[in-house]
Design an enzyme around this catalytic site. Sequence first.
Site, PDB file in Angstrom:
ATOM      1  N   CYS A  31      52.206 -29.198  65.628  1.00  0.00           N
ATOM      2  CA  CYS A  31      51.392 -29.657  66.743  1.00  0.00           C
ATOM      3  C   CYS A  31      52.171 -30.684  67.545  1.00  0.00           C
ATOM      4  O   CYS A  31      53.195 -31.188  67.100  1.00  0.00           O
ATOM      5  CB  CYS A  31      50.135 -30.284  66.202  1.00  0.00           C
ATOM      6  SG  CYS A  31      50.563 -31.656  65.161  1.00  0.00           S
ATOM      7  N   TYR A 172      47.412 -17.788  58.521  1.00  0.00           N
ATOM      8  CA  TYR A 172      47.535 -19.211  58.180  1.00  0.00           C
ATOM      9  C   TYR A 172      46.563 -19.564  57.064  1.00  0.00           C
ATOM     10  O   TYR A 172      45.358 -19.356  57.197  1.00  0.00           O
ATOM     11  CB  TYR A 172      47.233 -20.019  59.449  1.00  0.00           C
ATOM     12  CG  TYR A 172      47.420 -21.515  59.362  1.00  0.00           C
ATOM     13  CD1 TYR A 172      48.456 -22.096  58.639  1.00  0.00           C
ATOM     14  CD2 TYR A 172      46.566 -22.360  60.066  1.00  0.00           C
ATOM     15  CE1 TYR A 172      48.631 -23.470  58.610  1.00  0.00           C
ATOM     16  CE2 TYR A 172      46.738 -23.739  60.047  1.00  0.00           C
ATOM     17  CZ  TYR A 172      47.773 -24.290  59.315  1.00  0.00           C
ATOM     18  OH  TYR A 172      47.942 -25.645  59.299  1.00  0.00           O
ATOM     19  N   HIS A 175      47.365 -26.431  54.764  1.00  0.00           N
ATOM     20  CA  HIS A 175      47.042 -27.750  55.324  1.00  0.00           C
ATOM     21  C   HIS A 175      45.559 -28.094  55.319  1.00  0.00           C
ATOM     22  O   HIS A 175      45.149 -29.091  55.923  1.00  0.00           O
ATOM     23  CB  HIS A 175      47.571 -27.877  56.766  1.00  0.00           C
ATOM     24  CG  HIS A 175      49.064 -27.748  56.856  1.00  0.00           C
ATOM     25  ND1 HIS A 175      49.690 -26.802  57.629  1.00  0.00           N
ATOM     26  CD2 HIS A 175      50.055 -28.424  56.226  1.00  0.00           C
ATOM     27  CE1 HIS A 175      51.006 -26.918  57.481  1.00  0.00           C
ATOM     28  NE2 HIS A 175      51.247 -27.892  56.631  1.00  0.00           N
TER      29      HIS A 175
END
Length: 687
Positions: A31, A172, A175
């Site tokens: 990010c 994904y 995290h």
Amino acid sequence: MARDPRYDILFEPVKIGPVTTKNRFYQVPHCNGQGYRDPSAVAKMRGNKAAGGWGVLCTEQAEIHHTSEITPFIELRLWDDRDIPQLQKMSDAIHAENALAGIELAYNGPNGSNLYTREVPLGPSHLPIATFYYDPVQARAMDLSDIKNLRRWHKNAAIRAKRAGFDIIYVYAAHGFSIIQHFLSRRFNTRSDEYGGSLENRMRLLREITEDTKDAVGDTAAVAVRIAVDELMGESGLHKAEIEDVIGRMAETPDLWDVTLSDWGNDSRTSRFTEEAAEEEFVRGIKKLTTRPVVGVGRFTSPDLMVRQVKSGILDLIGAARPSIADPFLPNKIDEGRIDDIRECIGCNICVSGDMTMSPSRCTQNPAMGEEWRKGWHPEFIRSRESEARVLVVGGGPAGLEAARALGQRGYEVALAEAGTELGGRVARECRLPTLSAWGRVRDWRVGQINKMPNVSVYLDSKLDADQVLEFGFDHIVVATGSSWRRDGVAHYHLAALPNAGMPTLTPDDLMAGTRPKGKHVVLFDDDHYYMGGICAELLVKAGHHVTFVTPAAEVSTWTRNTLEQDKIQAKLINMGVDVIVSHAVATAQAGGVELACTFTGRKKALTCDDLVLVASRLPQDQLYLDLKARETDWGDIKTVRGIGDCWAPSTIAAAVYAGRRYAEEFDAPDIGDAVPFKRELAELLP
Ligand code: ADP
Ligand code: SF4
């Protein structure tokens, strides 16, 4: 210079399903606080990195459907076809430099409160949304038709991603930011149907979505699975043995395994807490489970360590987010035999703080980060000088060093005068504090560059006053004389001096200069809230003192939430035996003790102690600047005098480095008056 043959292995191509990367340098998704708000900025930032030699450049997470979004955070969106042009701009910028473009498709589910869309979030079970805030929002447990919908949304997003030009499409599960990980997790998934319970059931969604993605786009795009191998919670969380089981069962299904720690704070640990290659113990052995290439991170900046990862069979691809931010040209520098020129990441997570505060990521080492498009700054290059002007830089901290370096790179004749006997200013002092040694890289890289520049002269032991500066006859003067910690306690709580009747008081400057409290029991009052309070407490404990840490905030070092360190700092202090008193300020001090005030009620309580350490705010050391400004009539040929960095207004090291670069970019640029000094993109108005 030529590449050292020892590093040849890093430049071998690697096949990833139907695509091939030209080398092993792989910028994993990261990010940057710009996302859908600043699409051209992100495209330019990634394009620059592609020019710097990375074989693969990935996006940050891209929300695949409007039913899961993570307002207030700013990532990418791929909700429908209208989002394609933004993303295409990024993949075009990457392809223009002969690199592969990867996209991280994300459905956050129980990690997004949907504050913007007001859709009801979905998850494996009925549970509160797990974000950085305690939002009063719950996810609804999905039924089988919801799961079918999610699979269709992901498939459609993969097709749109391919149309947007991406070569590697992610599934994904890492995290704590992805519903697929929540399904994998025994903590979040308490279902009793075929998607819950046994490992095979909990991984069903991962398997199905990976297969769907292969079916949809796998003929020409690679499908990567990014998976959390450990949550560092022991067996109560996802842990290595369990995830190795997952990888073993799906070994050849994706084209690439991207392995990380979870949550984000564990994956992006700072140099205060871990060394380079700290993830190695968690990813060692994964390559034995699959023939597919494996990528992993570790804040890699050393080519020797990178080679070892490949040669010892731990990783195939050297993943990097932060090292690619600090030095977008890291691969090219290794290729060209310019190891000394690598601008190594210091592991401070200021970049992360950009994303956490929804502002463009900035970097302590790379002041061009986030400015590539809007200001046209390049991480490597800068325009040549426009005159024969000679510039005097006063002060050799991060601001002065970067100004001198960037002016020198432009070709100007520069003199850098430093009062002390070493360069680095606050960085030289702070990197001697416990756990901050990597921060010395801010100085080391700049000094290394300056030493190669015949047009930059450095004068140590040269404390200058206004008379001397006026005598020298430079055309431009930059004052970068830094700041000092206040002794009077003025900061957020005390806007006027803290009443103090005889309590011996030290500041961080005193501690850095080697002075120690005389007594055993020290009260440390932290009204700065970033790293310095916690570090000073650690230093004092190591020096044998008993420390009571007092903060008006609800937790120690509260701003370090933005650098993903707060929980780790507080745990460390507690484990070291520091007494922590939150939501209190030191209201007054006198010999023998302090009086604390509750920040909510004002209620007072006494605390005996021998010494007080005040980590308050700082005062600019701007006397030289003020003296020079006051004597404008004596300037003679001097055209400008500017103050930059902490001597202008104390802030982060990143801000000081930025101020140095900004001076070098702008001191000879045309005056733009009141205009906004950068480009920005505005929303398109619909009828
Ligand atoms: P910044 O973060 O803005 O770079 P620092 O405090 O790190 O500020 O560095 C300021 C540097 O300026 C210190 O190394 C200090 O010794 C030096 N300095 C301060 N006053 C003078 C002066 N009058 N002449 C030369 N150097 C000075
Ligand atoms: Fe590394 Fe700090 Fe730059 Fe982030 S901000 S890339 S951690 S130097």
